[in-house]
Design an enzyme around this catalytic site. Structure first.
Site, short mmCIF file in Angstrom:
data_model
loop_
_atom_site.label_atom_id
_atom_site.label_comp_id
_atom_site.label_asym_id
_atom_site.label_seq_id
_atom_site.Cartn_x
_atom_site.Cartn_y
_atom_site.Cartn_z
N TRP A 111 0.83 -1.22 0.00
CA TRP A 111 0.00 0.00 0.00
C TRP A 111 0.86 1.25 0.00
O TRP A 111 0.52 2.25 -0.66
CB TRP A 111 -1.03 -0.01 1.14
CG TRP A 111 -2.07 -1.05 0.83
CD1 TRP A 111 -2.26 -2.23 1.48
CD2 TRP A 111 -3.00 -1.04 -0.27
NE1 TRP A 111 -3.27 -2.95 0.86
CE2 TRP A 111 -3.73 -2.24 -0.20
CE3 TRP A 111 -3.28 -0.13 -1.29
CZ2 TRP A 111 -4.72 -2.56 -1.13
CZ3 TRP A 111 -4.28 -0.45 -2.21
CH2 TRP A 111 -4.99 -1.63 -2.12
N ASP A 167 -1.81 7.04 5.94
CA ASP A 167 -2.90 6.23 5.38
C ASP A 167 -3.33 5.25 6.47
O ASP A 167 -2.70 4.22 6.66
CB ASP A 167 -2.39 5.47 4.14
CG ASP A 167 -3.42 4.48 3.62
OD1 ASP A 167 -4.53 4.39 4.19
OD2 ASP A 167 -3.11 3.79 2.62
N LYS A 227 -13.18 -0.91 6.29
CA LYS A 227 -12.57 -1.83 7.27
C LYS A 227 -13.12 -1.52 8.67
O LYS A 227 -13.95 -2.26 9.17
CB LYS A 227 -11.05 -1.74 7.22
CG LYS A 227 -10.52 -2.13 5.82
CD LYS A 227 -9.21 -1.50 5.53
CE LYS A 227 -8.84 -1.51 4.07
NZ LYS A 227 -8.88 -2.79 3.38
#
Ligand code: PMP
Length: 359
Positions: free
Chosen positions: A102, A171, A195
């Site tokens: 990511w 992030d 999430k």
């Protein structure tokens, strides 16, 4: 009603109580005779839903007035582009930490708009440990420093917040609301919702107001943090249903005792699972103990040929979505806030039986 234990990395499990509440209100929200999905985003009803969700989110993370909270489209991936467009001039230097896939996606996207300096990469340890800050090579002058506190795929997480002279950007897609954070350490925090926040279709951006004036002239209007902030996240039609459902999740987190209480449970859940892995020769997790994620626990079996049997027998036992990310293989259990401790207990029990039968 039968609900499985869902270990999906995202879209992930939602609290059953939240879904039941949404179901109850689905056809007729608060006696208004229509659903949230059918309301104008400018109606007093939706404006109150939106404001309440924002306030609850601010309460949970203790976000001060010096920060704007934005509810936006495009997931965390759109933020990979939004960040350099909002915070840096064309070709300006921006610093990034690389701890996994990511991070790399964020770097690749930023490199389209800015001069990216990768200050450190965890490649030298196969992405199994967060590199200590003293070896990072930060630029003399960067518009911001970006990192990924929790890498969802390799299960590598920061236990600490980096020091930074420039605005720190995180992030937090797979870790937000899992425990308290000191928001004042950050310039921008962003997270895709699917999430720990709510359903997919929404991302939340927490941005220090003093950074709002820095966007490039040619930024797409609906991506400008300033435009979005000035319009209370309603410059264009926001993802109203996802916003509403996230608001119900925030109330649920509050009812659990807030993020500090969530963290206690999350630590207990993760400890149980890592203990099960570490105390067996059959399962393994190679992440350094000081960098282990509390949210995403990847592990391998001693023989990869058993992977599909493990997944299918787990499914038969009501334990879903345990296969690892397609780039990583093996297994991964994502144990976000809405995954109850009973789910981890059931998984640990299943793992022990599977090892006995196949080890
Ligand atoms: N960052 C992290 C840490 C993630 O885990 C994900 C999704 N798994 C993303 C970014 C991308 O999120 P989205 O699909 O919402 O764009």
């Amino acid at each position: 009603m039968s609900r499985v234990f869902n270990f999906c990395a995202g879209p992930a499990a939602l609290p059953t109580q939240v879904l039941a509440e949404a179901q109850e209100q689905l056809l007729d929200w608060n006696g208004r005779g229509l659903s949230v999905m059918e309301m104008s985003h400018r109606s007093p009803e939706f404006v109150s839903i939106a404001a309440e969700a924002e306030q609850d989110f601010r309460d949970l993370l203790d976000i001060g007035d010096e920060y704007a909270v934005l509810f936006v489209h495009g997931g965390a991936s759109a933020q990979f582009a939004s960040l350099p467009l909002n915070l840096s001039a064309m070709g300006e230097r921006v610093d990034y930490v690389d701890t996994g896939l990511w991070s790399q996606k964020a770097i690749k996207e930023a490199a389209r708009y800015a001069d990216v300096n990768v200050v450190v990469t965890a490649e030298q340890n196969q992405f199994t440990e967060v590199p200590e800050q003293k070896i990072w090579r930060c630029s003399d002058k960067a518009a911001y420093l970006h990192y990924t506190p929790n890498e969802t795929i390799n299960g590598v997480a920061f236990e600490w917040v980096p020091e930074s002279d420039v605005p720190l950007v995180a992030d937090m897609s797979s870790v937000i609301l899992s425990g308290p954070i000191d928001v004042t350490r950050f310039g921008v925090i962003y997270a895709g919702a699917q999430k720990n926040i709510g359903p997919a279709g929404l991302a939340i951006v927490i941005v220090k107001k003093e950074l709002l004036g820095k966007a490039r002239q040619d930024i797409p209007t609906c991506m400008s943090y300033k435009v979005v902030a000035d319009n209370h996240s309603m410059y264009n039609t926001p993802p109203t249903l996802a916003w509403y459902l996230s608001g119900l999740v925030f109330k649920w987190v509050k009812a659990q005792g807030g993020v500090a209480a969530m963290e206690l449970v999350n630590r207990r859940k993760a400890a149980k699972l890592y203990n099960a892995i570490d105390s067996s020769d059959f399962y393994s997790n190679t992440v350094a103990v000081n960098s282990r994620s509390l949210m995403n626990v990847p592990f391998t079996l001693s023989d990869d040929r058993l992977n599909s049997l493990f997944v299918s027998q787990a499914e038969e036992s009501g334990l879903l979505n345990l296969a690892g990310h397609r780039t990583a293989g093996g297994m991964r259990a994502s144990i976000y806030n809405a995954v109850p401790e009973a789910a981890v207990d059931a998984l640990v029990e299943f793992m022990s039986v599977f090892e006995r039968d196949n080890g």
